[in-house]
Design a protein around this motif. Sequence first.
Motif, PDB file in Angstrom:
ATOM      1  N   ASP A 421       0.814  -1.222   0.000  1.00  0.00           N
ATOM      2  CA  ASP A 421       0.000   0.000   0.000  1.00  0.00           C
ATOM      3  C   ASP A 421       0.842   1.265   0.000  1.00  0.00           C
ATOM      4  O   ASP A 421       0.311   2.371   0.129  1.00  0.00           O
ATOM      5  N   GLU A 423       3.196   2.034   2.283  1.00  0.00           N
ATOM      6  CA  GLU A 423       3.698   2.418   3.600  1.00  0.00           C
ATOM      7  C   GLU A 423       5.190   2.110   3.707  1.00  0.00           C
ATOM      8  O   GLU A 423       5.664   1.066   3.247  1.00  0.00           O
ATOM      9  N   GLY A 455       3.827   4.377   9.172  1.00  0.00           N
ATOM     10  CA  GLY A 455       2.581   5.105   8.966  1.00  0.00           C
ATOM     11  C   GLY A 455       2.689   6.153   7.878  1.00  0.00           C
ATOM     12  O   GLY A 455       1.689   6.801   7.534  1.00  0.00           O
ATOM     13  N   ASP A 456       3.899   6.338   7.310  1.00  0.00           N
ATOM     14  CA  ASP A 456       4.101   7.290   6.226  1.00  0.00           C
ATOM     15  C   ASP A 456       4.043   6.570   4.884  1.00  0.00           C
ATOM     16  O   ASP A 456       4.440   5.405   4.761  1.00  0.00           O
ATOM     17  N   LEU A 457       3.578   7.276   3.883  1.00  0.00           N
ATOM     18  CA  LEU A 457       3.505   6.747   2.519  1.00  0.00           C
ATOM     19  C   LEU A 457       4.633   7.329   1.677  1.00  0.00           C
ATOM     20  O   LEU A 457       5.013   8.493   1.856  1.00  0.00           O
ATOM     21  N   ARG A 471       0.888  10.913   5.002  1.00  0.00           N
ATOM     22  CA  ARG A 471       0.577   9.946   6.053  1.00  0.00           C
ATOM     23  C   ARG A 471      -0.594   9.083   5.606  1.00  0.00           C
ATOM     24  O   ARG A 471      -1.528   9.568   4.963  1.00  0.00           O
ATOM     25  N   LYS A 472      -0.550   7.789   5.970  1.00  0.00           N
ATOM     26  CA  LYS A 472      -1.657   6.900   5.603  1.00  0.00           C
ATOM     27  C   LYS A 472      -2.990   7.451   6.101  1.00  0.00           C
ATOM     28  O   LYS A 472      -3.996   7.444   5.395  1.00  0.00           O
ATOM     29  N   LYS A 473      -2.987   7.945   7.340  1.00  0.00           N
ATOM     30  CA  LYS A 473      -4.234   8.416   7.939  1.00  0.00           C
ATOM     31  C   LYS A 473      -4.665   9.782   7.427  1.00  0.00           C
ATOM     32  O   LYS A 473      -5.768  10.235   7.729  1.00  0.00           O
ATOM     33  N   SER A 483      -8.508   9.749  -4.568  1.00  0.00           N
ATOM     34  CA  SER A 483      -7.583   9.816  -3.436  1.00  0.00           C
ATOM     35  C   SER A 483      -6.656  11.017  -3.603  1.00  0.00           C
ATOM     36  O   SER A 483      -6.045  11.182  -4.662  1.00  0.00           O
TER      37      SER A 483
END
Length: 632
Positions: A421, A423, A455-457, A471-473, A483
Amino acid sequence: MRDISVPALAAPLRSGGLADSVFDTAAHQPDFAQLARRDDRAAGDWQEVSAKEFCDEVMALARGLLADGVRPGTRVALMSRTRYEWTLFSYALWAIGGQLVPVYPTASAEQLRCILNGAQVTAIVVENEAHAMTVAEACDAQSRLRRLWQLDLDCIRRLMEEGTRLADADVHRLRHAVAPDAVAAIVYTSGTTGRPRGCVITHANLAAQCDTLYAGWGGLLAAPGERPSLLAFLPFAHIYGLMVQVACLRGGVKLAHQPDPSSDQLLPALASFRPTFLFAVPYVFEKICARARLAAEQAGRLRTFDAAMTVAVRYAEALAEEEQGGRGPDPFLRARHALYDRLVYSRIRELLGGRVRTAVSGGSPLFRELGLLFAGLGITVYDGYGLTETSGAITAQPPGRVRFGTVGLPLPGSAIHLALDGEVWVRGAVVFAGYLDDGADEGGSGLYDGWLPTGDLGHLDEQGYLVITGRKKDVIITSNGKSVAPQGLEQRLCAHPLISQSVVVGDNRPYVAALITLDPEALEQWRQLRGEPGGAGEGPSPEEQLQAEVRRAVARANASVSRSESIRAFKVLPGEFSQDAGLMTPSRKLRRAAIVRAYAAEIDALYAQGKREEPATRRDRRRWAATGLYAR
């Protein structure tokens, strides 16, 4: 490419702890200028502190802490601005095997209570009476706090006097018992997406971080023949600032402290201390540019300044293309750059003391155009990436091989893996020992066979350099399924001198919108230069001009993304997001979810109006994309 690793450069710490470097330097180079302090007798002057003088102070304070009940494993919180005493206390504590728990001086009673109780702190050092009152408010039935020392009440002198009844051998015995895997610090995360968690950082973690940086990047710290020196102004409560402190003491870099990081105080301190290197965050580089631009506007040289900034970006970009086999700057661009170097760039370098030619940026990714701008000004900024959990950096730009817009390659001895994904997962000697609440419901240590999911993309470019995309969130999913990673748009908005903060919104909404705050100092100057609103028929008022200026900034940001990702509506808020309101962490990271909750009504109004900003024309998009950071 989804995996990359870099061989280690520095040997791991095999024995002892962080305090050993202070005693070793004093033993072998007693007259070595280890630190510098403000001379109270001469305003603006700096007084050097030799390795022996500092070691003697560390020993005396360590004896005092020992006499007052601190033992190996005792957790002592330190709540203070960045100052000499911070470094003194931390090394005295490490000398007897104590564990440091850094606390931001701006922490609220609730935040402090979470740290004191979570880490089971039994003693705390505070700077002043206000901090002591915050501690009193934070203490509850669960608190184990038994001791409080206050810096402005001369607690150091009193502790040193109390320690005179003990021998140096008592400290040395405990220091020699410290092992590399012993806990050096419990550093709390910023908690941007949840409650802060205590990260267990060992002596070996920090030693690996600092020794690796010095082995690979030590040659950048000063020009040949110059003694490396650094002015620390980042908060030592943040892992980045803590790492800078340890790196200086381990690497022989003369360290000085600046408690007030505001531009009014920081720039004069830099000018007087004249460091050879700069550790900072993107916000500081942005403020340096903004301050220089304000000065140019006041002097009536704004057009010259903006032209110089455009040339700086284009020149640096041409040099970067040349390194990749391109043509490089043409003779006309080289001539213009040389002219502006004399007229503009040299004056900006003087703001930093005149000796800085390289710098490091951390805390959050550096905007590509900002990196290019500083390179064009004659200061190469090496961007890096890391977390509290990685003891500071986990990636860094290799010396002499900067790729602007990326955060570099894995730190030597570290590895990166990209999950399906996107990450970013990391591992290496700098990765922490785990969370203090290991085994708790929210995830335990956070490590999976030594790997840490950040947690970082991000993604790796063709040369293996890491690019952080968000960030994923934080990823926004609009109601039409698009997106959107908000970080790039927000960085481009904040590149405008008037805009201080921005938050892009649009989850489950038909399009993307933005909340924008303005820099108070820049706004005041902007209004002064434009005067009072004119009468009828005399053109737009200053407030109308201001709205138009922000609208142009939004259009420039939109020029970098597709139509479906562009900002269609925005709201300029009356004040900045603040830490006191719970909307920003002490390290200046915005709490996105809290902001969306706090400004729910304003966000709803943006979409209820159904009003969208007019998109930029194709011609405007090409022009704004090409003119650089500050061009009109």
